[in-house]
Design an enzyme around this catalytic site. Structure first.
Site, PDB file in Angstrom:
ATOM      1  CG  ASP A  37      10.525  35.264 -14.010  1.00 18.47           C
ATOM      2  OD1 ASP A  37       9.564  34.628 -14.154  1.00 18.47           O
ATOM      3  OD2 ASP A  37      10.368  36.585 -13.989  1.00 18.47           O
ATOM      4  CG  HIS A  38       9.750  34.506 -17.943  1.00 12.46           C
ATOM      5  ND1 HIS A  38       9.463  35.648 -18.583  1.00 12.46           N
ATOM      6  CD2 HIS A  38       8.789  34.276 -17.114  1.00 12.46           C
ATOM      7  CE1 HIS A  38       8.373  36.229 -17.966  1.00 12.46           C
ATOM      8  NE2 HIS A  38       7.716  35.392 -17.056  1.00 12.46           N
ATOM      9  CG  HIS A  61      10.475  36.483 -10.253  1.00 15.00           C
ATOM     10  ND1 HIS A  61       9.461  37.135 -10.733  1.00 15.00           N
ATOM     11  CD2 HIS A  61      10.133  35.761  -9.253  1.00 15.00           C
ATOM     12  CE1 HIS A  61       8.128  36.354 -10.066  1.00 15.00           C
ATOM     13  NE2 HIS A  61       8.714  35.661  -9.358  1.00 15.00           N
ATOM     14  CG  HIS A 114       6.369  40.674  -9.893  1.00 12.14           C
ATOM     15  ND1 HIS A 114       6.434  41.256 -11.041  1.00 12.14           N
ATOM     16  CD2 HIS A 114       6.900  39.476 -10.224  1.00 12.14           C
ATOM     17  CE1 HIS A 114       7.190  40.685 -11.956  1.00 12.14           C
ATOM     18  NE2 HIS A 114       7.495  39.557 -11.318  1.00 12.14           N
ATOM     19  CB  CYS A 138      11.028  40.750 -11.149  1.00 11.18           C
ATOM     20  SG  CYS A 138      11.032  39.940 -12.767  1.00 11.18           S
ATOM     21  CE1 TYR A 143       6.841  30.855 -14.804  1.00 14.74           C
ATOM     22  CE2 TYR A 143       5.874  32.162 -16.714  1.00 14.74           C
ATOM     23  CZ  TYR A 143       6.478  32.113 -15.385  1.00 14.74           C
ATOM     24  OH  TYR A 143       6.615  33.233 -14.284  1.00 14.74           O
TER      25      TYR A 143
END
Ligand code: DNO
Length: 397
Positions: A353-354, A300, A235, A273, A371
């Protein structure tokens, strides 16, 4: 076929149930055995128990996020050889259970970092953000890291002083809390004392040493991963820049190229990401997706709006500075290439992601920052629609 739609679940203590996740339309679960201390072996029994729980809900354990790398491995200090052995054994155990994708990061001390966890968008929902001036305030005046001034220009120090002078005690408390609280994935909260001790241990470790340590670690665990049928997916740094005097080495296109070239096996790959990389103005997330597509093992998807001064705010997935339409188009093409080439890694797990913390989320429970249920469900729905439209427009079914 579509990219595999996955959802990060923090295990039985997550306020979101597997049955709720199933109804978002996700089919894969991204999770970790958070109860096992960093550096200890993930035993096959524990892995299977978690896997059964996930499968009983009609889902599959698609990706491990994360199998965390102990600080001693990053520093190559103390018992790092034993810790690397443990990492190899955990990989073998995961492979024996049929898990084939493992995410991790190599950010020293801190995992992902924000200076504000409650920025209110125009629609009233909350998102997180990062302001380098606030980070400097924390570093120079609240944490009081020894010799921190050496890492900032006189202009940056003046800006930090102005921020401090204009701030209220509550704002300063929120800043400290945002940085120290231990965001999900990054383990426990720090105290300032512990953080200072951890930071001091990196005084002698510059970017090039950390990079050598990362490449050596990969060379040491990759054979075990390949033997177990596992793809490793690093990541990137979030945000992609040095913080608190710590080096960060997975931040830019050149960092990623060097990393992939140092151990060129396909199994040594990326968690792509878009939010982390996209926070750096020097990163073009479309160009990088194209350059590294065949080494992307996990995706992500997220967006940020940069403020032009090194900071950013998280925004809705299809807004912001990253062109997720073009990134998604590249990923769809890559999946087709993998299918045509008969590659086994054709699932291409992707997760929203988020997501924004929406009012109804806020009223219903306490979620980890980024989240929440509805914020991520909104994101997943948008991304799913985007992918379907790209495939239809390209006559791809
Ligand atoms: C933040 C996450 C990170 C990520 C780790 C991977 O939301 O993307 O915490 O899980 O950095 O090791």
């Amino acid at each position: 076929m579509s990219l595999e739609q996955t959802w990060r679940w923090f295990g039985p203590r997550d306020p979101i149930r597997l049955s709720d996740i199933r109804q978002t339309g996700a089919t894969g679960i991204v999770t970790a055995l958070h109860q096992i201390p960093v550096g200890e072996i993930w035993g096959e029994d524990d892995i299977r128990a978690r896997q059964r729980m996930i499968e009983a809900a009609g889902l599959r354990w698609s990706v491990v996020e994360s199998l965390p790398v102990h600080e001693n491995i990053k520093k190559r200090q103390g018992n790092f050889r034993q810790l690397i052995d443990h990492y190899r054994i955990s990989l073998a155990n995961l492979g024996a259970c049929g898990i084939d994708t493992v995410c991790y990061n190599f950010m020293p001390v801190l995992d992902w970092s924000r200076t504000n966890l409650g920025l209110r968008a125009a629609d009233g929902s909350l998102a997180s953000g990062f302001d380098p001036v606030a980070m400097a305030v924390f570093d120079l005046f609240l944490l009081k890291r020894p010799h921190a001034e050496g890492d900032y220009s006189p202009e940056q120090i003046a800006a930090a002083r102005a921020w401090l002078d204009a701030s209220s005690q509550t704002e300063r408390d929120h800043l400290v809390e945002a940085i120290l609280m231990g965001l999900p994935g990054s383990g426990e909260a720090f105290t300032t004392e512990v953080l200072l001790t951890e930071l001091s241990q990196y005084r002698e470790i510059g970017a090039e040493t950390l990079r050598e340590n990362l490449f050596a670690f990969i060379a040491e665990v990759l054979p075990a991963a390949m033997e177990a049928g596992i793809n490793l997916a690093i990541h990137p740094d979030d945000p992609p820049m040095p913080l608190l005097g710590l080096p960060r080495i997975v931040s830019t296109k050149s960092d990623l190229s060097r990393f992939l070239e140092a151990n060129p096996e396909t199994a040594n790959g990326l968690t792509y990401c878009t939010g982390s990389l996209g926070a750096g103005r020097y990163n073009d997330v479309v160009d990088m997706a194209g350059s590294f597509a065949d080494r992307i093992h996990f995706i992500h998807l997220r967006n940020v709006r940069r403020d032009g001064r090194g900071g950013f705010t998280e925004v809705n997935h299809l807004e912001g500075d990253g062109d997720l339409y073009r990134v998604m188009s590249i990923l769809v093409e890559e999946q087709e290439r993998r299918i045509a080439a008969g590659r086994p890694d054709r699932r291409m797990p992707m997760r929203p992601d988020h997501g924004p913390l929406m009012q109804v989320d806020n009223e219903r429970g306490h979620f980890y920052p980024g989240y929440s249920l509805l914020g991520r469900m909104k994101a997943l729905a948008e991304l799913r629609g985007l992918e379907v439209a790209i495939r239809r427009a390209g006559n791809r079914g």
